[in-house]
Scaffold this motif. Sequence first.
Motif, mmCIF file in Angstrom:
data_model
loop_
_atom_site.group_PDB
_atom_site.id
_atom_site.type_symbol
_atom_site.label_atom_id
_atom_site.label_comp_id
_atom_site.label_asym_id
_atom_site.label_seq_id
_atom_site.Cartn_x
_atom_site.Cartn_y
_atom_site.Cartn_z
ATOM 1 N N TYR A 22 6.704 -3.468 6.733
ATOM 2 C CA TYR A 22 6.264 -3.453 5.044
ATOM 3 C C TYR A 22 7.175 -4.384 4.359
ATOM 4 O O TYR A 22 6.998 -3.952 3.386
ATOM 5 N N ARG A 23 8.102 -5.212 4.499
ATOM 6 C CA ARG A 23 8.907 -6.599 3.979
ATOM 7 C C ARG A 23 7.803 -6.579 2.575
ATOM 8 O O ARG A 23 8.744 -7.913 2.407
ATOM 9 N N LEU A 24 6.529 -7.246 3.484
ATOM 10 C CA LEU A 24 5.650 -8.151 2.171
ATOM 11 C C LEU A 24 4.533 -6.955 1.989
ATOM 12 O O LEU A 24 5.115 -7.672 0.713
ATOM 13 N N ASN A 25 5.122 -6.024 1.520
ATOM 14 C CA ASN A 25 4.718 -5.070 1.099
ATOM 15 C C ASN A 25 4.939 -3.719 0.843
ATOM 16 O O ASN A 25 4.558 -2.967 1.724
ATOM 17 N N HIS A 26 6.355 -3.750 -0.295
ATOM 18 C CA HIS A 26 6.550 -2.721 0.010
ATOM 19 C C HIS A 26 6.085 -1.448 -0.486
ATOM 20 O O HIS A 26 5.958 -0.562 -1.213
ATOM 21 N N GLY A 27 4.766 -1.513 -1.709
ATOM 22 C CA GLY A 27 3.570 -0.738 -2.291
ATOM 23 C C GLY A 27 2.873 -0.469 -1.396
ATOM 24 O O GLY A 27 3.093 0.938 -1.776
ATOM 25 N N ARG A 28 2.358 -0.524 -0.607
ATOM 26 C CA ARG A 28 2.249 0.209 0.145
ATOM 27 C C ARG A 28 3.739 1.083 1.559
ATOM 28 O O ARG A 28 2.881 2.300 2.058
ATOM 29 N N PHE A 29 4.696 0.850 1.387
ATOM 30 C CA PHE A 29 5.526 1.367 2.190
ATOM 31 C C PHE A 29 5.754 2.756 0.767
ATOM 32 O O PHE A 29 5.722 4.030 2.003
ATOM 33 N N LEU A 30 5.909 2.590 -0.234
ATOM 34 C CA LEU A 30 5.614 3.493 -0.816
ATOM 35 C C LEU A 30 4.617 4.904 -0.795
ATOM 36 O O LEU A 30 4.812 5.669 -1.075
ATOM 37 N N LEU A 31 3.263 4.251 -0.792
ATOM 38 C CA LEU A 31 2.020 4.851 0.066
ATOM 39 C C LEU A 31 1.931 5.678 0.677
ATOM 40 O O LEU A 31 1.328 7.401 0.799
ATOM 41 N N VAL A 32 2.551 5.050 1.122
ATOM 42 C CA VAL A 32 2.772 5.961 3.208
ATOM 43 C C VAL A 32 3.245 7.184 2.897
ATOM 44 O O VAL A 32 3.348 7.862 3.489
ATOM 45 N N ALA A 33 4.925 6.295 2.745
ATOM 46 C CA ALA A 33 6.064 7.352 2.681
ATOM 47 C C ALA A 33 5.368 8.849 2.191
ATOM 48 O O ALA A 33 5.617 10.121 2.516
ATOM 49 N N ARG A 34 4.725 8.252 0.682
ATOM 50 C CA ARG A 34 4.595 9.555 0.087
ATOM 51 C C ARG A 34 3.330 10.474 0.583
ATOM 52 O O ARG A 34 3.791 12.084 0.526
ATOM 53 N N GLN A 35 2.647 10.144 1.916
ATOM 54 C CA GLN A 35 2.471 11.097 3.170
ATOM 55 C C GLN A 35 2.624 11.373 4.467
ATOM 56 O O GLN A 35 1.759 12.009 4.594
ATOM 57 N N VAL A 36 3.826 11.014 4.328
ATOM 58 C CA VAL A 36 4.984 11.668 6.040
ATOM 59 C C VAL A 36 4.889 13.362 5.061
ATOM 60 O O VAL A 36 5.426 14.176 4.816
#
Length: 376
Positions: A22-36
Amino acid sequence: NKLAEAKVQGKPLVVSHVPPAYRLNHGRFLLVARQVPLNPVTPDSPYRKQLENELLRPEMAITAALKLEALGPDSRQPLRVGLQSESPWVRFASAEALAYLGHSDGARDLAELAEKHPSLRSHCLTALASLDDAICLDQLAELMKRPDPQLRYGAFVALRSASEAHEAVRGVRVNDSFWLHHVAADSPPMVHVCTDRRAEVVLFGSLQPLKGPFSFPLGQDFTVAAKGDEPRVTVTKIAIKDGEPVPVSKQCLADVGAVVKTLAELGGTFTEVVEFVRRAETADALAAAVQYDARPRGLSVQQLAQIAGSDPSIERADLEVARAGQADVVPASYDLPTEADRVKAQPTTPAPEPALNRDPGRLFGSKRDVAPSAEK
């Protein structure tokens, strides 16, 4: 200090880091992390089965893929099933999630969708660049040969972001002023000039020929001229020697790349190079196409998820991108200046996006108000 203070005070604390994918897409990391999920989800869990079914429905594919991605590596098989769908929404959502999970199964699907659908292009290129896999890098190198200018340059930037040392995008820094890249030798000629984020000239194709006659000044010190019957260009700089102006001339092939290198040898900077390209284009002296800042733009994942609910064909999303102004669409996630660029990014106003919901059951939008119960 804050970490130590939280431990001393006994406060609950969660420490996380952004995985390399996710180094080029921190926004996606935040979206995915909230769904763990806080509790483990077994392979035969009703929640997982529900997501697998929703993934195959175009109107729910994006949100389902994000939630499956949050479940980790065990989601690979259902996402691979999604790649077989006839729906571009399902294939896009599945291939993108697989890339961020570290699998190249959907690399060819991402490349195909990037070429066909402008609304998905920036997301597909970012996903390909995020996966450190030879197949993905090869797909980006092939996309650099396509005729669409935004696709070509977008693939170049994505590949450069993934690996600056890759032979397909390797460039040189000229006079500590700008970057010069010569790429995709077996593709149609194109000259791309980037001015607002990175001082850069990218030459696509083996040659970018110039046709004379022409003669024009560049700034106060340079002149570029060519006769109509000669395949060479004369670059002249007015130097000062013993207090007197002295012309210093060099000849080179009638080619954009050769002229840029000759200008650099005579001390030219990015300012003279950009002026040369603009004047050559205005004088109709360039046989190659010229593009400026042709980075791909797209819609946010929230906007895509919303449009998918009413348009299974993606036509509406592509039309939105085609008619939107540059300020109305979202830059690609990888499209950011780095320390190596040595240029300051111009301030931009990002398009407004729906706020993240604190309720883990929903991905997008503000938290819905709960109506107070009526008094008895």
